[in-house]
Scaffold this active site. Sequence first.
Site, PDB file in Angstrom:
ATOM      1  N   LYS A 276       0.820  -1.210   0.000  1.00 31.80           N
ATOM      2  CA  LYS A 276       0.000   0.000   0.000  1.00 31.80           C
ATOM      3  C   LYS A 276       0.865   1.276   0.000  1.00 31.80           C
ATOM      4  O   LYS A 276       0.585   2.211  -0.743  1.00 31.80           O
ATOM      5  CB  LYS A 276      -0.868  -0.055   1.262  1.00 31.80           C
ATOM      6  CG  LYS A 276      -1.891   0.980   1.432  1.00 31.80           C
ATOM      7  CD  LYS A 276      -2.878   0.532   2.499  1.00 31.80           C
ATOM      8  CE  LYS A 276      -2.235   0.023   3.779  1.00 31.80           C
ATOM      9  NZ  LYS A 276      -1.838   1.040   4.729  1.00 31.80           N
TER      10      LYS A 276
ATOM     11  N   ARG B 265      -9.903   2.843   9.756  1.00 23.72           N
ATOM     12  CA  ARG B 265      -9.617   1.441  10.038  1.00 23.72           C
ATOM     13  C   ARG B 265     -10.793   0.765  10.721  1.00 23.72           C
ATOM     14  O   ARG B 265     -10.722  -0.431  11.013  1.00 23.72           O
ATOM     15  CB  ARG B 265      -8.400   1.331  10.947  1.00 23.72           C
ATOM     16  CG  ARG B 265      -7.109   1.039  10.185  1.00 23.72           C
ATOM     17  CD  ARG B 265      -6.002   1.168  11.195  1.00 23.72           C
ATOM     18  NE  ARG B 265      -4.846   0.379  10.976  1.00 23.72           N
ATOM     19  CZ  ARG B 265      -3.702   0.854  10.467  1.00 23.72           C
ATOM     20  NH1 ARG B 265      -3.637   2.065   9.990  1.00 23.72           N
ATOM     21  NH2 ARG B 265      -2.641   0.100  10.425  1.00 23.72           N
TER      22      ARG B 265
ATOM     23  N   ARG C 178       9.728  -7.577   5.717  1.00 24.83           N
ATOM     24  CA  ARG C 178       9.959  -6.230   5.182  1.00 24.83           C
ATOM     25  C   ARG C 178      10.949  -5.440   6.032  1.00 24.83           C
ATOM     26  O   ARG C 178      11.036  -5.598   7.240  1.00 24.83           O
ATOM     27  CB  ARG C 178       8.624  -5.516   4.991  1.00 24.83           C
ATOM     28  CG  ARG C 178       8.182  -4.573   6.030  1.00 24.83           C
ATOM     29  CD  ARG C 178       6.877  -3.952   5.617  1.00 24.83           C
ATOM     30  NE  ARG C 178       6.100  -3.661   6.808  1.00 24.83           N
ATOM     31  CZ  ARG C 178       4.896  -3.139   6.794  1.00 24.83           C
ATOM     32  NH1 ARG C 178       4.299  -2.904   5.645  1.00 24.83           N
ATOM     33  NH2 ARG C 178       4.266  -2.888   7.913  1.00 24.83           N
TER      34      ARG C 178
ATOM     35  N   ARG D 211      10.716  -2.878  11.718  1.00 29.20           N
ATOM     36  CA  ARG D 211       9.847  -2.310  12.753  1.00 29.20           C
ATOM     37  C   ARG D 211       9.587  -3.366  13.809  1.00 29.20           C
ATOM     38  O   ARG D 211       9.323  -4.512  13.475  1.00 29.20           O
ATOM     39  CB  ARG D 211       8.512  -1.905  12.125  1.00 29.20           C
ATOM     40  CG  ARG D 211       8.472  -0.498  11.661  1.00 29.20           C
ATOM     41  CD  ARG D 211       7.238  -0.223  10.842  1.00 29.20           C
ATOM     42  NE  ARG D 211       5.984  -0.576  11.490  1.00 29.20           N
ATOM     43  CZ  ARG D 211       4.793  -0.383  10.922  1.00 29.20           C
ATOM     44  NH1 ARG D 211       4.724   0.149   9.718  1.00 29.20           N
ATOM     45  NH2 ARG D 211       3.687  -0.715  11.544  1.00 29.20           N
TER      46      ARG D 211
ATOM     47  N   ARG E 259      -3.278  -6.839  14.130  1.00 32.63           N
ATOM     48  CA  ARG E 259      -3.483  -5.839  13.069  1.00 32.63           C
ATOM     49  C   ARG E 259      -4.318  -6.445  11.942  1.00 32.63           C
ATOM     50  O   ARG E 259      -5.197  -5.787  11.389  1.00 32.63           O
ATOM     51  CB  ARG E 259      -2.136  -5.342  12.534  1.00 32.63           C
ATOM     52  CG  ARG E 259      -1.506  -4.283  13.442  1.00 32.63           C
ATOM     53  CD  ARG E 259      -0.004  -4.382  13.462  1.00 32.63           C
ATOM     54  NE  ARG E 259       0.621  -3.827  12.282  1.00 32.63           N
ATOM     55  CZ  ARG E 259       1.886  -4.061  11.947  1.00 32.63           C
ATOM     56  NH1 ARG E 259       2.643  -4.845  12.676  1.00 32.63           N
ATOM     57  NH2 ARG E 259       2.394  -3.509  10.873  1.00 32.63           N
TER      58      ARG E 259
HETATM   59  P1  AMP Z   1       0.658   1.132  10.432  1.00 27.83           P
HETATM   60  O1  AMP Z   1       1.957   1.797  10.130  1.00 27.83           O
HETATM   61  O2  AMP Z   1      -0.420   1.557   9.474  1.00 27.83           O
HETATM   62  O3  AMP Z   1       0.775  -0.337  10.563  1.00 27.83           O
HETATM   63  O4  AMP Z   1       0.192   1.692  11.873  1.00 27.83           O
HETATM   64  C1  AMP Z   1       0.970   1.442  13.016  1.00 27.83           C
HETATM   65  C2  AMP Z   1       0.102   1.567  14.262  1.00 27.83           C
HETATM   66  O5  AMP Z   1      -0.401   2.919  14.371  1.00 27.83           O
HETATM   67  C3  AMP Z   1      -1.149   0.691  14.258  1.00 27.83           C
HETATM   68  O6  AMP Z   1      -0.882  -0.641  14.660  1.00 27.83           O
HETATM   69  C4  AMP Z   1      -2.023   1.446  15.265  1.00 27.83           C
HETATM   70  O7  AMP Z   1      -1.605   1.216  16.590  1.00 27.83           O
HETATM   71  C5  AMP Z   1      -1.713   2.895  14.927  1.00 27.83           C
HETATM   72  N1  AMP Z   1      -2.669   3.400  13.901  1.00 27.83           N
HETATM   73  C6  AMP Z   1      -2.407   3.718  12.608  1.00 27.83           C
HETATM   74  N2  AMP Z   1      -3.513   4.118  11.963  1.00 27.83           N
HETATM   75  C7  AMP Z   1      -4.525   4.061  12.877  1.00 27.83           C
HETATM   76  C8  AMP Z   1      -5.933   4.323  12.851  1.00 27.83           C
HETATM   77  N3  AMP Z   1      -6.533   4.745  11.716  1.00 27.83           N
HETATM   78  N4  AMP Z   1      -6.635   4.153  13.982  1.00 27.83           N
HETATM   79  C9  AMP Z   1      -6.057   3.747  15.125  1.00 27.83           C
HETATM   80  N5  AMP Z   1      -4.751   3.440  15.233  1.00 27.83           N
HETATM   81  C10 AMP Z   1      -3.977   3.598  14.126  1.00 27.83           C
END
Ligand code: AMP
Length: 221
Positions: free
Chosen positions: A13, A86, A125, A160, A172
């Site tokens: 993405k 989300r 990754r 990460r 997730r």
């Molecule tokens: P990502 O990089 O998209 O995997 O996001 C990393 C972390 O940020 C997620 O596991 C959540 O803890 C938090 N996060 C990112 N986007 C959201 C969202 N729209 N709502 C709530 N938490 C979020």
Amino acid sequence: MNILIFGPNGSGKGTQGDLLMEKFGIAHIESGAVFRQHVGQGTELGKQAKDYMDRGELVPDEITIPMILDILGKSSKGWLLDGFPRNMEQARNLFEALTKAGMILDYVVEIKLPRQTAKERIMGRRLCAVNNNHPNNIFVDAIKPAGDKCRVCGGSLSARADDQNEEAINKRHDIYYDEKEGTLASAYYFKDLAVQSETRYIELDGSKSITEVKGDLIAQL
Ligand code: AMP
């Protein structure tokens, strides 16, 4: 130009998002990256978000929704929103905010990928320090890093912490693949709205190579 992009963590993405951002000259608003920036800078918001992020849980809506809507309000030249909404609460709030601001949603892009494939991709990754969206994955031949450096620019690479924690990945993905209240539910909510508006809903097969997915995307813009 305003675009929403959906895809499970590991679907490419961010990479496809970069392409859209360059093509249309719009801001890339990545909710996870915004949170990571807050954590890195040690802000109050970052302190509140960190534990949820480490566990792979959603940061509470009371924190996330105003933070994202505030950034959107400041991005008048157009945006690509990645990682938000989300869940259904976020989706409904976003729709209301867009309607209120008179903002048109031009495209909604959904990258489809089976859950097991997404999980393998996440664990392999690696993030480039120069650009997190440079594709590097130790388990995918086409995008293997150059030794321990980024295959695109030679930048240093890291993994990460939440990408190496299987429990956090499962959480997730539980949220992403939930078609009742989770992220797929919000994608379908916007898919239904697209039918009655000028928004175009684009579905992509994320199991193809990055170049193929890019080609499929460009062909539909
Ligand atoms: P990502 O990089 O998209 O995997 O996001 C990393 C972390 O940020 C997620 O596991 C959540 O803890 C938090 N996060 C990112 N986007 C959201 C969202 N729209 N709502 C709530 N938490 C979020």
